[in-house]
Design a protein around this motif. Structure first.
Motif, PDB file in Angstrom:
ATOM      1  N   THR A  42      -9.386   7.588   5.811  1.00 57.92           N
ATOM      2  CA  THR A  42      -9.530   8.309   4.540  1.00 57.92           C
ATOM      3  C   THR A  42      -8.226   9.012   4.196  1.00 57.92           C
ATOM      4  O   THR A  42      -7.766   8.960   3.049  1.00 57.92           O
ATOM      5  N   LEU A  45      -5.761   6.351   3.078  1.00 57.17           N
ATOM      6  CA  LEU A  45      -6.095   5.830   1.742  1.00 57.17           C
ATOM      7  C   LEU A  45      -5.653   6.809   0.661  1.00 57.17           C
ATOM      8  O   LEU A  45      -5.069   6.418  -0.358  1.00 57.17           O
ATOM      9  N   GLU A  72      -7.019  -1.874   8.939  1.00 59.29           N
ATOM     10  CA  GLU A  72      -7.671  -1.977   7.635  1.00 59.29           C
ATOM     11  C   GLU A  72      -7.407  -3.348   7.017  1.00 59.29           C
ATOM     12  O   GLU A  72      -6.337  -3.935   7.210  1.00 59.29           O
ATOM     13  N   ARG A  76      -8.969  -3.915   1.231  1.00 59.23           N
ATOM     14  CA  ARG A  76      -9.068  -2.454   1.038  1.00 59.23           C
ATOM     15  C   ARG A  76      -7.719  -1.856   0.670  1.00 59.23           C
ATOM     16  O   ARG A  76      -7.630  -1.020  -0.223  1.00 59.23           O
ATOM     17  N   TRP A  83      -9.286   1.340  -7.211  1.00 61.54           N
ATOM     18  CA  TRP A  83     -10.410   1.754  -6.388  1.00 61.54           C
ATOM     19  C   TRP A  83     -11.707   1.983  -7.148  1.00 61.54           C
ATOM     20  O   TRP A  83     -12.788   1.793  -6.606  1.00 61.54           O
ATOM     21  N   PHE A  89     -14.996   0.470  -0.776  1.00 54.61           N
ATOM     22  CA  PHE A  89     -14.901   1.855  -0.329  1.00 54.61           C
ATOM     23  C   PHE A  89     -16.270   2.516  -0.251  1.00 54.61           C
ATOM     24  O   PHE A  89     -17.152   2.255  -1.063  1.00 54.61           O
ATOM     25  N   GLU A  93     -15.173   7.914   0.632  1.00 52.73           N
ATOM     26  CA  GLU A  93     -13.791   7.520   0.340  1.00 52.73           C
ATOM     27  C   GLU A  93     -13.525   7.551  -1.163  1.00 52.73           C
ATOM     28  O   GLU A  93     -12.448   7.961  -1.601  1.00 52.73           O
ATOM     29  N   ARG A  94     -14.506   7.165  -1.945  1.00 54.16           N
ATOM     30  CA  ARG A  94     -14.343   7.184  -3.409  1.00 54.16           C
ATOM     31  C   ARG A  94     -14.108   8.604  -3.918  1.00 54.16           C
ATOM     32  O   ARG A  94     -13.266   8.836  -4.782  1.00 54.16           O
TER      33      ARG A  94
END
Length: 164
Positions: A42, A45, A72, A76, A83, A89, A93-94
């Protein structure tokens, strides 16, 4: 025509030689975000998304590489740029990606981080994880000026990314 990494040169020499205190700040930021309250993917990202938002090739290459080394998928990693409609996700994570967007992209129509977004983040993260997420965004933001002004060499080893 593409430029090889050998032909690239950063604008600055190694900033830790110019501002030695950076050798203490960088590791302290990594310790703060590595407290275990937030999954490392996370954090990576979010930091990749920050690099994309500010248009830093150095940061996007760095954080894409970190995600690859962590196992990963290419889907992704690539989908971080889009995203919102990508199926790769988790909801947690979103919301983390939504927070970095809210912090770094100006909202001409109101508050950057509205109460609704904060409430959604609280559904997925406890207070320590949310504070750590804020620090992960701050960690990458701390280095954005060096990445944009100094233009370190993307993909180069730390000792080779700055002008000699």
């Amino acid at each position: 025509m593409t430029t090889s990494a050998d032909e690239l040169r950063s604008r600055l020499p190694d900033p830790t030689g110019l501002v030695p205190e950076l050798t203490e700040i960088g590791p302290a930021l990594f310790r703060a975000t590595g407290n275990g309250s937030l999954p490392q993917p996370t954090i990576s990202l979010v930091q990749l998304r920050a690099g994309q938002i500010v248009g830093s090739t150095y940061l996007t290459v760095l954080h894409s590489g970190n995600l690859r080394r962590a196992g990963e998928s290419e889907e992704r990693i690539t989908a971080v740029a889009s995203w919102r409609d990508a199926p790769y996700f988790t909801d947690a994570e979103r919301v983390a990606l939504a927070l970095v967007d809210a912090v770094l992209i100006a909202n001409p129509n109101g508050e950057r981080v509205p109460d609704e977004l904060y409430a959604e983040a609280r559904r997925h993260y406890d207070e320590q994880a949310l504070a750590t997420l804020a620090m992960a965004i701050g960690q990458v933001c701390f280095f954005i000026p060096l990445a944009l002004i100094g233009k370190p060499v993307p993909g180069a080893a730390p000792a080779e990314q700055w002008r000699k």
